[in-house]
Write a protein that holds these residues in place. Structure first.
Motif, PDB file in Angstrom:
ATOM      1  N   VAL A  39       7.627  15.177  43.514  1.00 15.99           N
ATOM      2  CA  VAL A  39       7.291  16.566  43.818  1.00 15.99           C
ATOM      3  C   VAL A  39       8.457  17.255  44.521  1.00 15.99           C
ATOM      4  O   VAL A  39       8.809  18.400  44.206  1.00 15.99           O
ATOM      5  CB  VAL A  39       6.022  16.629  44.693  1.00 15.99           C
ATOM      6  CG1 VAL A  39       5.705  18.065  45.080  1.00 15.99           C
ATOM      7  CG2 VAL A  39       4.840  16.008  43.966  1.00 15.99           C
ATOM      8  N   TYR A  40       9.072  16.561  45.453  1.00 13.66           N
ATOM      9  CA  TYR A  40      10.171  17.160  46.204  1.00 13.66           C
ATOM     10  C   TYR A  40      11.342  17.508  45.294  1.00 13.66           C
ATOM     11  O   TYR A  40      11.950  18.576  45.431  1.00 13.66           O
ATOM     12  CB  TYR A  40      10.628  16.204  47.294  1.00 13.66           C
ATOM     13  CG  TYR A  40      11.710  16.768  48.195  1.00 13.66           C
ATOM     14  CD1 TYR A  40      11.386  17.646  49.222  1.00 13.66           C
ATOM     15  CD2 TYR A  40      13.043  16.423  48.006  1.00 13.66           C
ATOM     16  CE1 TYR A  40      12.370  18.180  50.043  1.00 13.66           C
ATOM     17  CE2 TYR A  40      14.038  16.953  48.817  1.00 13.66           C
ATOM     18  CZ  TYR A  40      13.690  17.820  49.837  1.00 13.66           C
ATOM     19  OH  TYR A  40      14.675  18.349  50.638  1.00 13.66           O
ATOM     20  N   ILE A  41      11.667  16.632  44.347  1.00 14.80           N
ATOM     21  CA  ILE A  41      12.798  16.874  43.454  1.00 14.80           C
ATOM     22  C   ILE A  41      12.448  17.921  42.397  1.00 14.80           C
ATOM     23  O   ILE A  41      13.248  18.812  42.091  1.00 14.80           O
ATOM     24  CB  ILE A  41      13.231  15.564  42.775  1.00 14.80           C
ATOM     25  CG1 ILE A  41      13.771  14.585  43.817  1.00 14.80           C
ATOM     26  CG2 ILE A  41      14.278  15.827  41.704  1.00 14.80           C
ATOM     27  CD1 ILE A  41      14.993  15.080  44.563  1.00 14.80           C
ATOM     28  N   ALA A  42      11.238  17.847  41.843  1.00  9.19           N
ATOM     29  CA  ALA A  42      10.889  18.708  40.709  1.00  9.19           C
ATOM     30  C   ALA A  42      10.561  20.136  41.136  1.00  9.19           C
ATOM     31  O   ALA A  42      11.010  21.096  40.504  1.00  9.19           O
ATOM     32  CB  ALA A  42       9.714  18.109  39.948  1.00  9.19           C
ATOM     33  N   THR A  43       9.769  20.310  42.186  1.00 11.69           N
ATOM     34  CA  THR A  43       9.287  21.659  42.536  1.00 11.69           C
ATOM     35  C   THR A  43       9.436  22.013  44.006  1.00 11.69           C
ATOM     36  O   THR A  43       9.281  23.184  44.344  1.00 11.69           O
ATOM     37  CB  THR A  43       7.798  21.791  42.168  1.00 11.69           C
ATOM     38  OG1 THR A  43       7.033  20.902  42.997  1.00 11.69           O
ATOM     39  CG2 THR A  43       7.549  21.458  40.708  1.00 11.69           C
ATOM     40  N   GLN A  44       9.675  21.014  44.872  1.00  8.14           N
ATOM     41  CA  GLN A  44       9.678  21.219  46.323  1.00  8.14           C
ATOM     42  C   GLN A  44       8.369  21.855  46.804  1.00  8.14           C
ATOM     43  O   GLN A  44       8.329  22.577  47.797  1.00  8.14           O
ATOM     44  CB  GLN A  44      10.885  22.063  46.748  1.00  8.14           C
ATOM     45  CG  GLN A  44      12.208  21.376  46.505  1.00  8.14           C
ATOM     46  CD  GLN A  44      13.379  22.112  47.108  1.00  8.14           C
ATOM     47  OE1 GLN A  44      13.227  23.208  47.644  1.00  8.14           O
ATOM     48  NE2 GLN A  44      14.558  21.508  47.038  1.00  8.14           N
ATOM     49  N   THR A 104       1.215  25.377  45.188  1.00  6.12           N
ATOM     50  CA  THR A 104       0.434  24.866  44.059  1.00  6.12           C
ATOM     51  C   THR A 104       0.746  23.408  43.742  1.00  6.12           C
ATOM     52  O   THR A 104      -0.092  22.727  43.146  1.00  6.12           O
ATOM     53  CB  THR A 104       0.679  25.716  42.807  1.00  6.12           C
ATOM     54  OG1 THR A 104       2.093  25.797  42.549  1.00  6.12           O
ATOM     55  CG2 THR A 104       0.129  27.123  42.993  1.00  6.12           C
ATOM     56  N   THR A 105       1.939  22.924  44.088  1.00 10.78           N
ATOM     57  CA  THR A 105       2.260  21.513  43.843  1.00 10.78           C
ATOM     58  C   THR A 105       2.547  20.761  45.139  1.00 10.78           C
ATOM     59  O   THR A 105       3.006  19.619  45.098  1.00 10.78           O
ATOM     60  CB  THR A 105       3.480  21.372  42.910  1.00 10.78           C
ATOM     61  OG1 THR A 105       4.624  21.984  43.541  1.00 10.78           O
ATOM     62  CG2 THR A 105       3.229  22.025  41.573  1.00 10.78           C
ATOM     63  N   THR A 106       2.291  21.389  46.278  1.00  6.76           N
ATOM     64  CA  THR A 106       2.506  20.700  47.553  1.00  6.76           C
ATOM     65  C   THR A 106       1.453  19.611  47.728  1.00  6.76           C
ATOM     66  O   THR A 106       0.263  19.844  47.511  1.00  6.76           O
ATOM     67  CB  THR A 106       2.422  21.689  48.730  1.00  6.76           C
ATOM     68  OG1 THR A 106       3.373  22.732  48.531  1.00  6.76           O
ATOM     69  CG2 THR A 106       2.729  20.984  50.041  1.00  6.76           C
ATOM     70  N   VAL A 107       1.889  18.425  48.115  1.00  5.90           N
ATOM     71  CA  VAL A 107       1.003  17.280  48.316  1.00  5.90           C
ATOM     72  C   VAL A 107       1.093  16.859  49.781  1.00  5.90           C
ATOM     73  O   VAL A 107       2.021  17.251  50.497  1.00  5.90           O
ATOM     74  CB  VAL A 107       1.389  16.113  47.384  1.00  5.90           C
ATOM     75  CG1 VAL A 107       1.061  16.449  45.943  1.00  5.90           C
ATOM     76  CG2 VAL A 107       2.859  15.762  47.529  1.00  5.90           C
ATOM     77  N   PRO A 108       0.128  16.064  50.263  1.00  3.50           N
ATOM     78  CA  PRO A 108       0.136  15.707  51.686  1.00  3.50           C
ATOM     79  C   PRO A 108       1.439  15.067  52.162  1.00  3.50           C
ATOM     80  O   PRO A 108       1.904  15.367  53.263  1.00  3.50           O
ATOM     81  CB  PRO A 108      -1.042  14.734  51.794  1.00  3.50           C
ATOM     82  CG  PRO A 108      -1.978  15.160  50.725  1.00  3.50           C
ATOM     83  CD  PRO A 108      -1.096  15.598  49.591  1.00  3.50           C
TER      84      PRO A 108
END
Length: 311
Positions: free
Chosen positions: A253-258, A264-268
């Motif tokens: 997630v950090y590399i693809a969208t931050q 919308t793509t932030t995860v815990p």
């Protein structure tokens, strides 16, 4: 009596056994000597940080200044803040992609190649499917970011088959960004699931499939009544690993969208990093980490129960 024992060869003399309680004590001491190094490392890198996180979760602290006791306020914030709840929901949505797609496709592929895993074909197949596990996740995230870009391979392929209306900047779209991240995770985990399931299939007695075919069973019946029951434990391992990977995802997630667009793509995992190091809310970050750990345990508990050996 002493003279009789002296005349008997040493290797034929009766051995003096220690009392049972002393033997038991010696065995426990030996076991602890072997366990101690691993337990020390586990305690240093797992138990101590876990205890510290639990302690920090009850504080209001920026990581530098004076810490103040905050009670359960951090946990109340985690469980009531709409943004944090959406972030936790994003992780559970990723479970659908990280778990259902790799395990479902893995079962289908493993069943299809069940009888062709010997020789060169099997070696090449295993190598191809396992490649995503060898590639660093950072490199995989960058590569998929290029493919999902506006002029990337995915959009070029859609244009080539006449679906130009479907082209978009996938990782920047509020609706499709999270599914796109889920596809990346599914691709990474697919090879691992296939390898585990193929290995499990080799342990199933081939005579069961032969007997089923003699009785007129179709491939679907073989899959449902032989393959699935025989792979119960392997499926449990796959689901456990993929659920943990989804709920604890960070690097992809950090590399693809931050975490964007928006949250919308932030995860815990990503939010814990931001709260602790960017916003200096160590207590809230620790509380979110503890809640995430509890959610992981709750999620994998039923999987372990349903897929354990029933014998």
């Amino acid at each position: 009596m002493t003279e009789q024992l002296t005349s008997v060869p040493a290797d034929q003399r009766p051995t003096q056994r220690l009392p049972r309680h002393r033997r038991s004590r010696k065995s426990k001491l030996t076991a602890w000597i072997f366990i101690a190094p691993a337990f020390l490392a586990y305690a240093t890198f797992v138990l101590v940080p876990l205890a510290m996180s639990l302690y920090y979760s009850f504080l209001r602290w920026d990581g530098i200044g004076e810490a103040r006791f905050y009670g359960l306020s951090n946990y109340i914030t985690v469980l009531t803040d709409s943004d944090l709840l959406q972030i936790i929901g994003n992780a559970f949505q990723l479970v659908l992609y990280f778990t259902l797609i790799p395990v479902g496709l893995g079962l289908a592929i493993a069943s299809a190649i069940r009888g062709q895993m010997a020789g060169t074909f099997g070696t090449v197949t295993r190598t191809i499917f396992f490649l995503p596990q060898v590639i660093p996740l950072v490199a995989a995230g960058i590569a998929w970011s290029w493919m999902f870009a506006s002029m990337g391979v995915v959009n070029q392929g859609l244009k080539a088959i006449g679906l130009s209306d479907w082209t978009r900047g996938w990782l920047g779209d509020f609706v499709w960004a999270l599914p796109a991240v889920g596809v990346i995770g599914a691709w990474v985990l697919l090879g691992l699931c296939i390898m585990l399931l193929v290995t499990g299939i080799t342990k199933i007695d081939p005579s069961l499939y032969e007997a089923a075919r003699l009785d007129g069973a179709r491939p679907w019946h073989e899959f449902v009544y032989i393959t699935l029951p025989g792979l119960r434990q392997e499926i449990g391992v796959c689901m456990t690993l993929t659920i943990i990977a989804a709920l604890a995802s960070f690097d992809i997630v950090y590399i693809a969208t931050q975490g964007g667009p928006g949250i919308t793509t932030t995860v815990p995992g990503l939010e814990i990093y931001r709260l602790a190091f960017a916003h200096r809310q160590v207590g809230l970050a620790s509380a979110l980490a503890i809640v995430l750990m509890v959610l992981v345990l709750i999620s994998i508990g039923p999987v372990q129960w349903f897929t354990r050996d029933k014998k």
